[in-house]
Write an enzyme that holds these catalytic residues in place. Structure first.
Site, PDB file in Angstrom:
ATOM      1  N   SER A   4       2.239 -29.317 -43.700  1.00 14.42           N
ATOM      2  CA  SER A   4       1.535 -28.592 -44.772  1.00 14.42           C
ATOM      3  C   SER A   4       2.407 -27.620 -45.549  1.00 14.42           C
ATOM      4  O   SER A   4       1.972 -27.131 -46.600  1.00 14.42           O
ATOM      5  CB  SER A   4       0.338 -27.833 -44.199  1.00 14.42           C
ATOM      6  OG  SER A   4      -0.681 -28.731 -43.884  1.00 14.42           O
ATOM      7  N   LYS A  43       2.759 -28.642 -48.999  1.00 14.07           N
ATOM      8  CA  LYS A  43       1.649 -28.435 -49.956  1.00 14.07           C
ATOM      9  C   LYS A  43       2.013 -27.354 -50.976  1.00 14.07           C
ATOM     10  O   LYS A  43       1.536 -27.372 -52.111  1.00 14.07           O
ATOM     11  CB  LYS A  43       0.375 -28.036 -49.205  1.00 14.07           C
ATOM     12  CG  LYS A  43      -0.202 -29.158 -48.348  1.00 14.07           C
ATOM     13  CD  LYS A  43      -1.358 -28.641 -47.511  1.00 14.07           C
ATOM     14  CE  LYS A  43      -1.944 -29.747 -46.649  1.00 14.07           C
ATOM     15  NZ  LYS A  43      -2.949 -29.232 -45.698  1.00 14.07           N
ATOM     16  N   TYR A  76       0.374 -38.692 -49.910  1.00 12.40           N
ATOM     17  CA  TYR A  76       0.228 -37.416 -49.181  1.00 12.40           C
ATOM     18  C   TYR A  76       0.952 -37.476 -47.827  1.00 12.40           C
ATOM     19  O   TYR A  76       1.648 -36.529 -47.438  1.00 12.40           O
ATOM     20  CB  TYR A  76      -1.272 -37.137 -49.010  1.00 12.40           C
ATOM     21  CG  TYR A  76      -1.620 -35.999 -48.090  1.00 12.40           C
ATOM     22  CD1 TYR A  76      -1.631 -34.684 -48.547  1.00 12.40           C
ATOM     23  CD2 TYR A  76      -1.965 -36.234 -46.750  1.00 12.40           C
ATOM     24  CE1 TYR A  76      -1.965 -33.639 -47.695  1.00 12.40           C
ATOM     25  CE2 TYR A  76      -2.299 -35.196 -45.900  1.00 12.40           C
ATOM     26  CZ  TYR A  76      -2.294 -33.902 -46.372  1.00 12.40           C
ATOM     27  OH  TYR A  76      -2.625 -32.868 -45.527  1.00 12.40           O
ATOM     28  N   TYR A  94      -4.608 -20.718 -43.518  1.00  8.81           N
ATOM     29  CA  TYR A  94      -5.964 -21.217 -43.242  1.00  8.81           C
ATOM     30  C   TYR A  94      -6.903 -20.127 -42.765  1.00  8.81           C
ATOM     31  O   TYR A  94      -6.863 -19.022 -43.275  1.00  8.81           O
ATOM     32  CB  TYR A  94      -5.895 -22.411 -42.266  1.00  8.81           C
ATOM     33  CG  TYR A  94      -4.928 -23.440 -42.781  1.00  8.81           C
ATOM     34  CD1 TYR A  94      -5.221 -24.156 -43.927  1.00  8.81           C
ATOM     35  CD2 TYR A  94      -3.691 -23.634 -42.183  1.00  8.81           C
ATOM     36  CE1 TYR A  94      -4.322 -25.066 -44.449  1.00  8.81           C
ATOM     37  CE2 TYR A  94      -2.786 -24.543 -42.694  1.00  8.81           C
ATOM     38  CZ  TYR A  94      -3.115 -25.252 -43.835  1.00  8.81           C
ATOM     39  OH  TYR A  94      -2.225 -26.135 -44.343  1.00  8.81           O
ATOM     40  N   VAL A 106       1.618 -27.901 -39.459  1.00  5.70           N
ATOM     41  CA  VAL A 106       1.400 -28.235 -38.045  1.00  5.70           C
ATOM     42  C   VAL A 106       2.657 -28.730 -37.338  1.00  5.70           C
ATOM     43  O   VAL A 106       2.644 -28.931 -36.129  1.00  5.70           O
ATOM     44  CB  VAL A 106       0.250 -29.252 -37.810  1.00  5.70           C
ATOM     45  CG1 VAL A 106      -1.106 -28.647 -38.084  1.00  5.70           C
ATOM     46  CG2 VAL A 106       0.468 -30.530 -38.576  1.00  5.70           C
TER      47      VAL A 106
HETATM   48  O1  DON Z   1      -3.020 -33.683 -43.179  1.00  8.07           O
HETATM   49  C1  DON Z   1      -2.647 -33.267 -42.094  1.00  8.07           C
HETATM   50  O2  DON Z   1      -3.439 -33.059 -41.189  1.00  8.07           O
HETATM   51  C2  DON Z   1      -1.180 -32.970 -41.895  1.00  8.07           C
HETATM   52  N1  DON Z   1      -0.372 -33.909 -42.612  1.00  8.07           N
HETATM   53  C3  DON Z   1      -0.825 -31.584 -42.351  1.00  8.07           C
HETATM   54  C4  DON Z   1      -1.705 -30.508 -41.743  1.00  8.07           C
HETATM   55  C5  DON Z   1      -1.020 -29.208 -41.599  1.00  8.07           C
HETATM   56  O3  DON Z   1       0.180 -29.106 -41.522  1.00  8.07           O
HETATM   57  C6  DON Z   1      -1.895 -28.032 -41.435  1.00  8.07           C
HETATM   58  N2  DON Z   1      -1.109 -26.851 -41.164  1.00  8.07           N
HETATM   59  N3  DON Z   1      -1.138 -26.009 -40.389  1.00  8.07           N
END
Ligand code: DON
Length: 309
Positions: A68, A71, A193, A245, A263
């Protein structure tokens, strides 16, 4: 009060010692099977000062999955091209819900709360898919340029691992399409994505890539303006309120810097006008932010007496 520049190297080395008891304690993300391979014992941290000085400790030169954190770069690219038009399709409020939650979308008619939760990031990806022939490559090239490193790349094993298990994100995308807030094919948006999220970098590279946001939108070593200062201020504000978040309030309280987490265990934090800081440790707390990484940033702002407050 302006204080003398802290000895960042010494601060990083103290932090490296202080985080030791936390290593191995968090939960490594396993819902994307390929991410399971990361060890929660790892820890790295890097500081990129806007005057070009760099400092690092631990595993700061080990590549990790940005997830993320990408993003933020996708948003910066979309914002630089589309300006305020993006806010017709995505909000700017903290969600108070997990990053992959579907619940608010029903009440809010397919308009995600912010561009950092998965729903909002998928809208940003959709905007980029409409704009670029290969949106994932556009984001990659943007990040290569910002890191001044043409070797930055996708990790296709991670991308494929996420594509195979992307049922939840696909559900979010179909739901938004039903409300008319996704213009391209769900499969194309999801694949784009997943590739974007799979980009790997080291802490040293990430701190450098994020430095333009600490320098009010301008790449420090070239003077190239990516975003005007007002737009850079707005992205910093979004990072502070939404970048970690449903832990964003606690993160602001403890750390006091705008930041974006992933993550994979990475966090990019900004000290506006002074430096970008990247930290990585794959063990996560319950909200999906790096446990040791958050603590390291908390200690960083305490030991240096530097924060935005
Ligand atoms: O879409 C997802 O779940 C992962 N590619 C990215 C989520 C993420 O990194 C949330 N961050 N803490």
């Amino acid at each position: 009060m302006i204080t003398a520049q802290p000895d960042y190297q010494q601060v990083l080395e103290s932090i490296q010692e202080e985080v030791r008891p936390l290593l191995g304690r968090g939960h490594v993300a396993d819902y994307i099977p390929e991410l399971r391979k990361a060890s929660s014992e790892r820890f790295g941290m890097a500081v990129y000062c806007l005057d070009g000085r760099t400092f690092s400790t631990g595993d700061a030169d080990v590549k990790f999955s940005l997830q993320s954190v990408t993003k933020l770069f996708a948003l910066a690219l979309a914002f630089s091209r589309e300006g305020d038009n993006i806010w017709k399709r995505v909000g700017r409020e903290p969600s108070g819900n997990p990053f992959n939650s579907l619940v608010q979308l029903e009440h809010e008619r397919g308009i995600p709360r912010n561009p950092f939760i998965n729903a909002g990031a998928l809208v940003i990806t959709d905007i980029l898919v409409s704009r670029f022939v290969q949106a994932d490559v556009a984001v990659l090239q943007f990040m290569r340029m910002l890191a001044d490193d043409p070797t930055i790349d996708f990790d296709m094993a991670v991308a494929q691992s996420e594509q195979k298990t992307a049922n939840r994100n696909s559900a979010i995308a179909y739901f938004m399409k039903n409300f008319g807030n996704l213009h391209n094919d769900v499969s194309e948006v999801i694949d784009t994505y997943c590739r974007q999220c799979s980009i790997t970098m080291t802490c040293s590279e990430l701190a450098k890539a994020g430095a333009f946001l600490a320098k009010h939108g301008t790449v420090p070593w070239t003077g190239q303006e990516i975003l005007d200062p007002s737009s850079a201020k707005r992205l910093n504000a979004l990072m502070l309120t939404c970048g970690t978040y449903d832990a964003a309030g606690d993160f602001a309280y403890r750390v006091g810097l705008p930041a974006k987490s992933g993550v994979g265990g990475g966090i990019l934090a900004l000290l506006p006008g002074e430096a970008a800081i990247a930290v990585w440790s794959p063990g996560l707390e319950a909200n999906g932010n790096s446990l040791a990484g958050t603590y390291a940033l908390e200690r960083f702002t305490t030991l240096t007496s530097r924060s935005i407050f």
